[in-house]
Design a protein around this motif. Sequence first.
Motif, PDB file in Angstrom:
ATOM      1  N   LEU A   1       7.820  15.997 -14.520  1.00 56.11           N
ATOM      2  CA  LEU A   1       8.610  16.200 -14.175  1.00 56.11           C
ATOM      3  C   LEU A   1       8.083  18.044 -13.940  1.00 56.11           C
ATOM      4  O   LEU A   1       8.225  19.188 -12.700  1.00 56.11           O
ATOM      5  CB  LEU A   1      10.060  16.688 -14.156  1.00 56.11           C
ATOM      6  N   ASN A   2       7.226  19.455 -14.980  1.00 54.81           N
ATOM      7  CA  ASN A   2       7.462  19.865 -15.300  1.00 54.81           C
ATOM      8  C   ASN A   2       6.145  20.100 -14.416  1.00 54.81           C
ATOM      9  O   ASN A   2       5.381  20.967 -13.882  1.00 54.81           O
ATOM     10  CB  ASN A   2       6.611  20.453 -16.649  1.00 54.81           C
ATOM     11  N   GLY A   3       5.158  18.925 -14.396  1.00 54.48           N
ATOM     12  CA  GLY A   3       3.273  18.979 -13.900  1.00 54.48           C
ATOM     13  C   GLY A   3       3.717  18.809 -12.630  1.00 54.48           C
ATOM     14  O   GLY A   3       2.875  19.396 -11.093  1.00 54.48           O
ATOM     15  N   LEU A   4       4.751  18.003 -12.224  1.00 51.47           N
ATOM     16  CA  LEU A   4       4.849  18.268 -10.028  1.00 51.47           C
ATOM     17  C   LEU A   4       5.465  19.069 -10.159  1.00 51.47           C
ATOM     18  O   LEU A   4       4.946  18.486  -8.711  1.00 51.47           O
ATOM     19  CB  LEU A   4       6.491  16.317 -10.082  1.00 51.47           C
ATOM     20  N   ARG A   5       5.851  19.864 -10.099  1.00 49.89           N
ATOM     21  CA  ARG A   5       5.833  20.946  -9.290  1.00 49.89           C
ATOM     22  C   ARG A   5       4.833  22.073  -9.279  1.00 49.89           C
ATOM     23  O   ARG A   5       4.138  23.202  -8.157  1.00 49.89           O
ATOM     24  CB  ARG A   5       7.094  22.550 -10.402  1.00 49.89           C
ATOM     25  N   CYS A   6       3.751  21.294 -10.451  1.00 53.64           N
ATOM     26  CA  CYS A   6       2.394  22.793 -10.008  1.00 53.64           C
ATOM     27  C   CYS A   6       2.035  21.799  -8.953  1.00 53.64           C
ATOM     28  O   CYS A   6       1.326  21.786  -8.047  1.00 53.64           O
ATOM     29  CB  CYS A   6       1.940  22.745 -11.434  1.00 53.64           C
TER      30      CYS A   6
ATOM     31  N   ARG B   1       9.459  23.378  -1.440  1.00 56.90           N
ATOM     32  CA  ARG B   1       9.582  25.155  -1.972  1.00 56.90           C
ATOM     33  C   ARG B   1      11.254  25.985  -2.110  1.00 56.90           C
ATOM     34  O   ARG B   1      11.849  26.176  -1.212  1.00 56.90           O
ATOM     35  CB  ARG B   1       9.370  26.150  -1.091  1.00 56.90           C
ATOM     36  N   ASP B   2      11.181  26.769  -3.606  1.00 61.22           N
ATOM     37  CA  ASP B   2      13.104  27.251  -3.590  1.00 61.22           C
ATOM     38  C   ASP B   2      12.798  28.501  -3.553  1.00 61.22           C
ATOM     39  O   ASP B   2      11.838  29.653  -3.587  1.00 61.22           O
ATOM     40  CB  ASP B   2      13.290  26.406  -4.638  1.00 61.22           C
ATOM     41  N   ALA B   3      13.724  29.339  -4.085  1.00 67.99           N
ATOM     42  CA  ALA B   3      13.759  30.651  -4.106  1.00 67.99           C
ATOM     43  C   ALA B   3      13.239  30.818  -5.286  1.00 67.99           C
ATOM     44  O   ALA B   3      13.687  29.967  -5.961  1.00 67.99           O
ATOM     45  CB  ALA B   3      15.823  31.452  -3.563  1.00 67.99           C
ATOM     46  N   ASP B   4      12.493  31.775  -5.383  1.00 70.55           N
ATOM     47  CA  ASP B   4      12.097  32.381  -6.789  1.00 70.55           C
ATOM     48  C   ASP B   4      13.790  32.565  -7.715  1.00 70.55           C
ATOM     49  O   ASP B   4      13.847  33.604  -7.533  1.00 70.55           O
ATOM     50  CB  ASP B   4      11.497  33.618  -6.479  1.00 70.55           C
ATOM     51  N   ILE B   5      13.328  32.271  -9.342  1.00 67.32           N
ATOM     52  CA  ILE B   5      13.924  31.828 -10.027  1.00 67.32           C
ATOM     53  C   ILE B   5      14.001  33.715 -10.792  1.00 67.32           C
ATOM     54  O   ILE B   5      15.003  34.047 -11.565  1.00 67.32           O
ATOM     55  CB  ILE B   5      14.193  31.025 -10.620  1.00 67.32           C
ATOM     56  N   ALA B   6      13.245  33.786 -10.523  1.00 66.08           N
ATOM     57  CA  ALA B   6      12.873  35.818 -10.990  1.00 66.08           C
ATOM     58  C   ALA B   6      11.627  35.885 -10.503  1.00 66.08           C
ATOM     59  O   ALA B   6      10.936  35.200  -9.691  1.00 66.08           O
ATOM     60  CB  ALA B   6      12.109  35.746 -12.805  1.00 66.08           C
ATOM     61  N   ALA B   7      11.765  37.379 -10.038  1.00 66.46           N
ATOM     62  CA  ALA B   7      10.643  37.680  -9.681  1.00 66.46           C
ATOM     63  C   ALA B   7       9.269  37.539  -9.532  1.00 66.46           C
ATOM     64  O   ALA B   7       8.623  37.565 -10.665  1.00 66.46           O
ATOM     65  CB  ALA B   7      10.826  39.576  -9.423  1.00 66.46           C
TER      66      ALA B   7
ATOM     67  N   VAL C   1       7.389  34.821  -9.813  1.00 60.30           N
ATOM     68  CA  VAL C   1       7.773  33.226 -10.126  1.00 60.30           C
ATOM     69  C   VAL C   1       7.904  31.668  -9.167  1.00 60.30           C
ATOM     70  O   VAL C   1       9.291  31.092  -8.408  1.00 60.30           O
ATOM     71  CB  VAL C   1       9.010  33.041 -11.528  1.00 60.30           C
ATOM     72  N   TYR C   2       6.973  32.011  -9.322  1.00 59.48           N
ATOM     73  CA  TYR C   2       6.678  30.737  -7.800  1.00 59.48           C
ATOM     74  C   TYR C   2       7.598  29.819  -8.283  1.00 59.48           C
ATOM     75  O   TYR C   2       7.405  28.618  -9.574  1.00 59.48           O
ATOM     76  CB  TYR C   2       5.563  29.457  -7.559  1.00 59.48           C
ATOM     77  N   THR C   3       8.041  29.697  -7.070  1.00 59.60           N
ATOM     78  CA  THR C   3       9.756  27.833  -7.806  1.00 59.60           C
ATOM     79  C   THR C   3       9.837  26.907  -6.990  1.00 59.60           C
ATOM     80  O   THR C   3      10.243  26.672  -5.983  1.00 59.60           O
ATOM     81  CB  THR C   3      11.014  28.571  -8.022  1.00 59.60           C
ATOM     82  N   VAL C   4       9.939  25.638  -7.580  1.00 64.40           N
ATOM     83  CA  VAL C   4      10.049  24.801  -6.811  1.00 64.40           C
ATOM     84  C   VAL C   4      11.255  23.953  -7.784  1.00 64.40           C
ATOM     85  O   VAL C   4      11.877  23.476  -8.823  1.00 64.40           O
ATOM     86  CB  VAL C   4       8.742  23.903  -7.267  1.00 64.40           C
TER      87      VAL C   4
ATOM     88  N   MET D   1      20.774  10.738  -9.470  1.00 66.04           N
ATOM     89  CA  MET D   1      19.591  11.196  -8.947  1.00 66.04           C
ATOM     90  C   MET D   1      19.367  13.104  -9.658  1.00 66.04           C
ATOM     91  O   MET D   1      20.622  13.999  -9.654  1.00 66.04           O
ATOM     92  CB  MET D   1      19.687  11.630  -7.604  1.00 66.04           C
ATOM     93  N   VAL D   2      18.987  13.365 -10.366  1.00 65.14           N
ATOM     94  CA  VAL D   2      18.544  14.795 -10.450  1.00 65.14           C
ATOM     95  C   VAL D   2      17.580  15.563 -10.020  1.00 65.14           C
ATOM     96  O   VAL D   2      16.670  15.467  -9.752  1.00 65.14           O
ATOM     97  CB  VAL D   2      18.175  14.212 -12.760  1.00 65.14           C
ATOM     98  N   SER D   3      17.662  17.071 -10.278  1.00 59.83           N
ATOM     99  CA  SER D   3      17.257  18.414  -9.549  1.00 59.83           C
ATOM    100  C   SER D   3      17.142  19.170 -10.083  1.00 59.83           C
ATOM    101  O   SER D   3      18.231  20.013 -11.107  1.00 59.83           O
ATOM    102  CB  SER D   3      17.917  18.800  -8.060  1.00 59.83           C
ATOM    103  N   LEU D   4      15.616  19.476 -10.532  1.00 55.43           N
ATOM    104  CA  LEU D   4      15.383  20.786 -11.525  1.00 55.43           C
ATOM    105  C   LEU D   4      15.050  21.632 -10.847  1.00 55.43           C
ATOM    106  O   LEU D   4      13.854  21.143  -9.868  1.00 55.43           O
ATOM    107  CB  LEU D   4      14.380  20.059 -12.398  1.00 55.43           C
ATOM    108  N   SER D   5      15.613  22.836 -10.816  1.00 57.59           N
ATOM    109  CA  SER D   5      14.052  23.875  -9.798  1.00 57.59           C
ATOM    110  C   SER D   5      13.456  25.055 -11.167  1.00 57.59           C
ATOM    111  O   SER D   5      14.437  25.354 -11.881  1.00 57.59           O
ATOM    112  CB  SER D   5      15.217  25.452  -9.438  1.00 57.59           C
TER     113      SER D   5
END
Length: 322
Positions: free
Chosen positions: A77-82, A109-115, A117-120, A273-277
Amino acid sequence: MRFDFVKCHGSGNDFPLIDARRIDLPDEDWAGVARALADRRGPVGGDGLLLLAEGTGDAAFAMRMFNADGSEAETCLNGLRCVARMGFEALGIDAARVRLKTSSADVVRDADIAAGVYTVRETAGPAALDVAAWPLHAGVERIVEAAVPPLGSARSFTAVAMPNPHLVAFVDAIDEAELVAVGERCEAAPDWLPNRANVSFVELRGRDDGSAPGQALFVRTFERGVGLTDSCGSAMAASAFAACLTGRLAYDAAITVLNRGGLVRATVARDAMVSLSGNATWEWWGSVEVDPATGNAGGLTVAAHADAEIAAWARLADAAGR
């Protein structure tokens, strides 16, 4: 054979990532490429190899992930975001269904969790409790807060498929030597666990990191095919699910999941179902020669570094108590 790739990471879980949509190689050759590029003693190094592959059916694209030992994982799942980020950029989209080895996941594509930082946000599951599907031969259909007799540990574990297999134990304090010992028993692929499993020790922390209210989890994982790792996305998802299943945390609530590599935001639905951002951070771009037959790599060329992304993630990770 020469490969172009992006060196990337999700929550500190780092990989070379190849756009393999137009590359036709047999699985044994991809396994050799993975061993060559993930080797920390080689020119690239990583926790495994990620591939962006062609989609099928309702999946816009697919992900394949090979561990450092050349074995192929059901998911990462960490790789899936990439992979999602590369797929979004290649296809000009910002949401997709992704085909995994044995299942599928939804990414957006999600709102950035920090300035910076590309977030999925990724949603995977449902988490499954049927250990016979692993297979795990322990004389029971499911293991929730119970000992695993053939494991030889007095710890209570919860067995979760996400869809790759995880054994999760909640502990007061993580003993890494004990974690490695348990992980190595699984890694030996005994008759009762022929496909091995990931093992996580998890601390429940009554705190937050300033941006997500409520309690947090700290997860440390011995990853199948990798060993002790700073981060494993499916382990964070499995741990969040196990925490809700056992009543430690609430369903449908924001959970901060911390690890040595950084953090993700998790939500566990009652349908399992589990969501990770979390982040999908580019570090650098390059190309390298690989002989798949021998598992050797050389002739590395680095084209550019993503200095701003690296710095943005470092600030977040440091603030999270990396």
